[in-house]
Design a protein around this motif. Structure first.
Motif, PDB file in Angstrom:
ATOM      1  N   THR A 213      57.566  68.771   7.307  1.00  0.00           N
ATOM      2  CA  THR A 213      57.175  67.692   6.409  1.00  0.00           C
ATOM      3  C   THR A 213      57.499  68.090   4.978  1.00  0.00           C
ATOM      4  O   THR A 213      56.939  69.059   4.452  1.00  0.00           O
ATOM      5  N   ILE A 214      58.408  67.357   4.354  1.00  0.00           N
ATOM      6  CA  ILE A 214      58.791  67.625   2.965  1.00  0.00           C
ATOM      7  C   ILE A 214      58.722  66.301   2.218  1.00  0.00           C
ATOM      8  O   ILE A 214      59.668  65.517   2.242  1.00  0.00           O
ATOM      9  N   PRO A 215      57.602  66.008   1.586  1.00  0.00           N
ATOM     10  CA  PRO A 215      57.431  64.701   0.942  1.00  0.00           C
ATOM     11  C   PRO A 215      58.244  64.572  -0.333  1.00  0.00           C
ATOM     12  O   PRO A 215      58.660  65.564  -0.939  1.00  0.00           O
ATOM     13  N   GLY A 216      58.456  63.322  -0.734  1.00  0.00           N
ATOM     14  CA  GLY A 216      59.089  63.052  -2.012  1.00  0.00           C
ATOM     15  C   GLY A 216      60.575  63.348  -2.037  1.00  0.00           C
ATOM     16  O   GLY A 216      61.224  63.510  -1.006  1.00  0.00           O
ATOM     17  N   PRO A 217      61.127  63.475  -3.229  1.00  0.00           N
ATOM     18  CA  PRO A 217      62.570  63.686  -3.397  1.00  0.00           C
ATOM     19  C   PRO A 217      63.091  64.946  -2.715  1.00  0.00           C
ATOM     20  O   PRO A 217      64.255  64.989  -2.318  1.00  0.00           O
ATOM     21  N   GLU A 218      62.253  65.981  -2.573  1.00  0.00           N
ATOM     22  CA  GLU A 218      62.713  67.229  -1.971  1.00  0.00           C
ATOM     23  C   GLU A 218      63.119  67.046  -0.506  1.00  0.00           C
ATOM     24  O   GLU A 218      63.902  67.830   0.031  1.00  0.00           O
ATOM     25  N   GLY A 219      62.576  66.015   0.123  1.00  0.00           N
ATOM     26  CA  GLY A 219      62.920  65.774   1.516  1.00  0.00           C
ATOM     27  C   GLY A 219      63.906  64.648   1.712  1.00  0.00           C
ATOM     28  O   GLY A 219      64.090  64.161   2.832  1.00  0.00           O
ATOM     29  N   ALA A 220      64.588  64.253   0.649  1.00  0.00           N
ATOM     30  CA  ALA A 220      65.440  63.069   0.694  1.00  0.00           C
ATOM     31  C   ALA A 220      66.640  63.210   1.621  1.00  0.00           C
ATOM     32  O   ALA A 220      67.203  62.211   2.063  1.00  0.00           O
ATOM     33  N   TRP A 221      67.036  64.433   1.935  1.00  0.00           N
ATOM     34  CA  TRP A 221      68.219  64.647   2.767  1.00  0.00           C
ATOM     35  C   TRP A 221      67.855  65.139   4.167  1.00  0.00           C
ATOM     36  O   TRP A 221      68.736  65.542   4.942  1.00  0.00           O
ATOM     37  N   THR A 222      66.578  65.097   4.516  1.00  0.00           N
ATOM     38  CA  THR A 222      66.113  65.659   5.785  1.00  0.00           C
ATOM     39  C   THR A 222      65.437  64.614   6.654  1.00  0.00           C
ATOM     40  O   THR A 222      64.624  63.823   6.166  1.00  0.00           O
ATOM     41  N   VAL A 223      65.767  64.600   7.939  1.00  0.00           N
ATOM     42  CA  VAL A 223      65.009  63.847   8.938  1.00  0.00           C
ATOM     43  C   VAL A 223      64.665  64.804  10.078  1.00  0.00           C
ATOM     44  O   VAL A 223      65.289  65.859  10.238  1.00  0.00           O
ATOM     45  N   THR A 224      63.672  64.425  10.861  1.00  0.00           N
ATOM     46  CA  THR A 224      63.184  65.279  11.942  1.00  0.00           C
ATOM     47  C   THR A 224      63.129  64.498  13.246  1.00  0.00           C
ATOM     48  O   THR A 224      62.549  63.413  13.291  1.00  0.00           O
ATOM     49  N   VAL A 225      63.735  65.056  14.301  1.00  0.00           N
ATOM     50  CA  VAL A 225      63.669  64.396  15.610  1.00  0.00           C
ATOM     51  C   VAL A 225      62.473  64.875  16.429  1.00  0.00           C
ATOM     52  O   VAL A 225      62.090  64.239  17.410  1.00  0.00           O
ATOM     53  N   SER A 226      61.889  65.999  16.029  1.00  0.00           N
ATOM     54  CA  SER A 226      60.670  66.455  16.700  1.00  0.00           C
ATOM     55  C   SER A 226      59.495  65.589  16.275  1.00  0.00           C
ATOM     56  O   SER A 226      59.437  65.103  15.141  1.00  0.00           O
ATOM     57  N   GLN A 227      58.576  65.373  17.205  1.00  0.00           N
ATOM     58  CA  GLN A 227      57.413  64.554  16.885  1.00  0.00           C
ATOM     59  C   GLN A 227      56.557  65.235  15.816  1.00  0.00           C
ATOM     60  O   GLN A 227      56.381  66.459  15.839  1.00  0.00           O
ATOM     61  N   PRO A 228      56.002  64.478  14.888  1.00  0.00           N
ATOM     62  CA  PRO A 228      55.154  65.070  13.857  1.00  0.00           C
ATOM     63  C   PRO A 228      53.862  65.616  14.455  1.00  0.00           C
ATOM     64  O   PRO A 228      53.327  65.059  15.422  1.00  0.00           O
ATOM     65  N   PHE A 229      53.366  66.676  13.886  1.00  0.00           N
ATOM     66  CA  PHE A 229      52.146  67.290  14.395  1.00  0.00           C
ATOM     67  C   PHE A 229      50.960  66.332  14.411  1.00  0.00           C
ATOM     68  O   PHE A 229      50.197  66.320  15.392  1.00  0.00           O
TER      69      PHE A 229
END
Length: 381
Positions: A124-140
């Motif tokens: 989990t990387i909120p905000g602009p820092e996570g703008a280039w990331t997606v996750t296929v694993s289910q969130p905790f």
């Protein structure tokens, strides 16, 4: 003469098309923990993506070039590998890695260098820092909430936590506290240990002294067996639960009889043969099993290899909607935009939808509860 000229033009067009196809390979930079304490996850991750590429060696007319690097279960190495892949190897997309700290390190590089990252690990990387990331694993939070619901149905009133002393442990603990409070279940302990530790005897003694109805472990891979072994040694008779990071053959082998009755959340892929034929996830999951067997010689016994298979399906779907040539900043940006706008893509773990403010693609369709019974994971109705 006109006929010869037409033939020449046709041959030239074919030659140009062939050159075009070979000159614009789509480069995938893959980072995984192929050695070190997280390798029980990292090795299946590599097997999964190799099965996917064997099944689909070209995407949207572009031959796929896979570049694999081992981060040795070290977040610093993971970040360094990501930088090398983007700067030196000019990859169009990053996929990796096997642990949350390493995935966070890669995400920082992805953001800095404007390269899309598809993480098979929950990060989990909120905000602009996570703008280039997606996750296929289910969130905790999604997975742990399903476990807490199972606890409540089983009459659990108090639960103790033991988990890794890192970002994954924090994710698991925070998710447990939030869901447990809403369910009226009290968390009576928060014990931690390092992935490299060889004993958790002291932590387990504190847990047993708290007399919890259940113990929930926030860990993953082979090191995740340690608390269950210690609880069994101390004769703990309460209910035991864990995360979706535990479903692999090495964990089952090491845990042995100590994990009998352990309940954990999982994606539907693990019990795909028990899903109704009307469930679209079943068809994709069974197809994954076939592809995996062709490359690796046997059917998968883990839930991790299918995460990287899903990551590749996500990449394939996005690439089909991108115009332009790989190898350019413009292509990477367009690929990122296509990835984060994915709608109703069926994978092995769920049906993926992404939004600008939600980089986890999973919903309730991505969760089942399974129980360890004599070394085999069984669906809990």
């Amino acid at each position: 003469m006109i006929r010869n000229l037409a033939q020449l033009v046709g041959l030239t067009a074919v030659a140009l098309a062939a050159a075009h196809a070979t000159a614009a390979d789509l480069k995938v930079g893959f980072i995984s923990s192929l050695s070190g304490p997280v390798s029980a996850l990292g090795i299946p991750y590599e097997k999964g993506i190799r099965a996917a590429i064997a099944e689909h060696p070209a995407l949207a007319g572009h031959k796929v070039e896979l570049i694999v690097l081992d981060d040795a279960s070290d977040p610093t190495t993971a970040g360094r590998n990501a930088r090398k892949l983007v700067v030196e190897d000019k990859v169009d997309v990053l996929i990796g890695t096997s642990g949350v700290p390493g995935a966070m390190a890669i995400a920082a590089v992805a953001r800095e260098l404007n390269t899309p990252l598809i993480s098979p690990t929950p990060v989990t990387i909120p905000g602009p820092e996570g703008a280039w990331t997606v996750t296929v694993s289910q969130p905790f939070p999604l997975m742990v909430a399903a476990v807490v619901e199972r606890m409540k149905k089983s009459g659990v009133k108090t639960v103790a936590f033991i988990g890794f002393s890192d970002a994954l442990g924090d994710l698991a603990y925070d998710s447990l506290v939030k869901s447990a409070e809403a369910a009226g279940i009290k968390v009576v302990a928060n014990e931690r240990y390092a992935r490299s530790d060889s004993s958790v005897a002291g932590q387990v003694l504190k847990i047993i002294s708290a007399r919890p109805d259940a113990v929930f472990a926030g860990n993953s891979g082979t090191p995740g067996a340690l608390p269950y072994l210690a609880l069994a040694d101390r004769g703990y008779k309460g209910q035991i639960y864990g995360t979706h990071g535990l479903i692999n053959a090495d964990f089952v082998r090491v845990g042995g009889a100590s994990i009998e009755g352990l309940q954990v959340p999982s994606g539907p892929v693990l019990v795909a043969d028990q899903l109704p034929d009307s469930n679209p996830i079943k068809k994709v999951s069974m197809g994954f099993r076939d592809a995996y067997k062709k490359v690796n010689g046997s059917v998968p016994t883990d839930a991790f290899s299918s995460y990287t298979y899903d990551a590749y399906l996500l990449l394939a779907d996005a690439a089909s909607r991108v115009k332009g040539e790989p190898g350019t900043p413009q292509y990477r940006t367009a690929l990122r935009d296509a990835i984060v706008s994915t709608k109703e893509l069926t994978g092995t773990h769920g049906i993926y939808n992404f939004k600008p403010d939600n980089r986890y693609g999973s919903d309730q369709r991505a969760v089942v509860i399974v129980r360890s019974e004599k070394g085999v994971w069984k669906l809990v109705p």
